[in-house]
Design a protein around this motif. Sequence first.
Motif, mmCIF file in Angstrom:
data_model
loop_
_atom_site.group_PDB
_atom_site.id
_atom_site.type_symbol
_atom_site.label_atom_id
_atom_site.label_comp_id
_atom_site.label_asym_id
_atom_site.label_seq_id
_atom_site.Cartn_x
_atom_site.Cartn_y
_atom_site.Cartn_z
ATOM 1 N N MET A 1 -11.000 26.077 33.960
ATOM 2 C CA MET A 1 -11.096 25.013 34.922
ATOM 3 C C MET A 1 -12.202 25.301 35.945
ATOM 4 O O MET A 1 -12.948 24.408 36.288
ATOM 5 N N PHE B 1 -14.807 27.129 35.590
ATOM 6 C CA PHE B 1 -16.116 27.046 34.942
ATOM 7 C C PHE B 1 -16.631 25.613 34.940
ATOM 8 O O PHE B 1 -17.774 25.348 35.308
ATOM 9 N N TYR B 2 -15.789 24.673 34.553
ATOM 10 C CA TYR B 2 -16.225 23.281 34.469
ATOM 11 C C TYR B 2 -16.446 22.684 35.856
ATOM 12 O O TYR B 2 -17.332 21.841 36.041
ATOM 13 N N GLY B 3 -15.677 23.110 36.831
ATOM 14 C CA GLY B 3 -15.894 22.630 38.185
ATOM 15 C C GLY B 3 -17.213 23.107 38.761
ATOM 16 O O GLY B 3 -17.921 22.356 39.433
ATOM 17 N N ALA C 1 -19.846 24.288 36.890
ATOM 18 C CA ALA C 1 -20.950 23.857 36.031
ATOM 19 C C ALA C 1 -21.357 22.415 36.298
ATOM 20 O O ALA C 1 -22.544 22.078 36.220
ATOM 21 N N SER C 2 -20.414 21.572 36.630
ATOM 22 C CA SER C 2 -20.752 20.160 36.830
ATOM 23 C C SER C 2 -21.567 19.943 38.100
ATOM 24 O O SER C 2 -22.331 18.983 38.180
ATOM 25 N N ASN C 3 -21.445 20.803 39.078
ATOM 26 C CA ASN C 3 -22.152 20.619 40.342
ATOM 27 C C ASN C 3 -23.265 21.625 40.589
ATOM 28 O O ASN C 3 -23.930 21.547 41.616
ATOM 29 N N ASN D 1 -28.234 26.739 32.313
ATOM 30 C CA ASN D 1 -28.062 26.999 30.881
ATOM 31 C C ASN D 1 -27.914 28.493 30.606
ATOM 32 O O ASN D 1 -27.093 28.893 29.772
ATOM 33 N N THR E 1 -24.430 29.441 31.698
ATOM 34 C CA THR E 1 -23.434 28.970 30.733
ATOM 35 C C THR E 1 -23.398 29.881 29.506
ATOM 36 O O THR E 1 -22.325 30.227 29.009
ATOM 37 N N TRP F 1 -20.148 32.210 28.217
ATOM 38 C CA TRP F 1 -19.540 32.106 26.889
ATOM 39 C C TRP F 1 -19.694 33.378 26.060
ATOM 40 O O TRP F 1 -18.892 33.640 25.168
#
Length: 66
Positions: free
Chosen positions: A1, A3-5, A7-9, A30, A33, A37
Amino acid sequence: MAFYGVASNLVMYLTTQLREATVPSVRNVNNWTGAVWMTPIAGAYITDTFLGRFWTFTISSLIYLA
């Protein structure tokens, strides 16, 4: 969660707050990211190779409890 929060901003943060150009900021996101991973895979390989399944579990449990 988290990570996506992040990464989006992250591109928006790098371009507005840190005044970084768009292309380098996208490249940095990039790279980040890819690191996010790939490090669990590398960590799993290292712990399975050198520590073993049970010692990895024991050490990580002790760190968690601390």
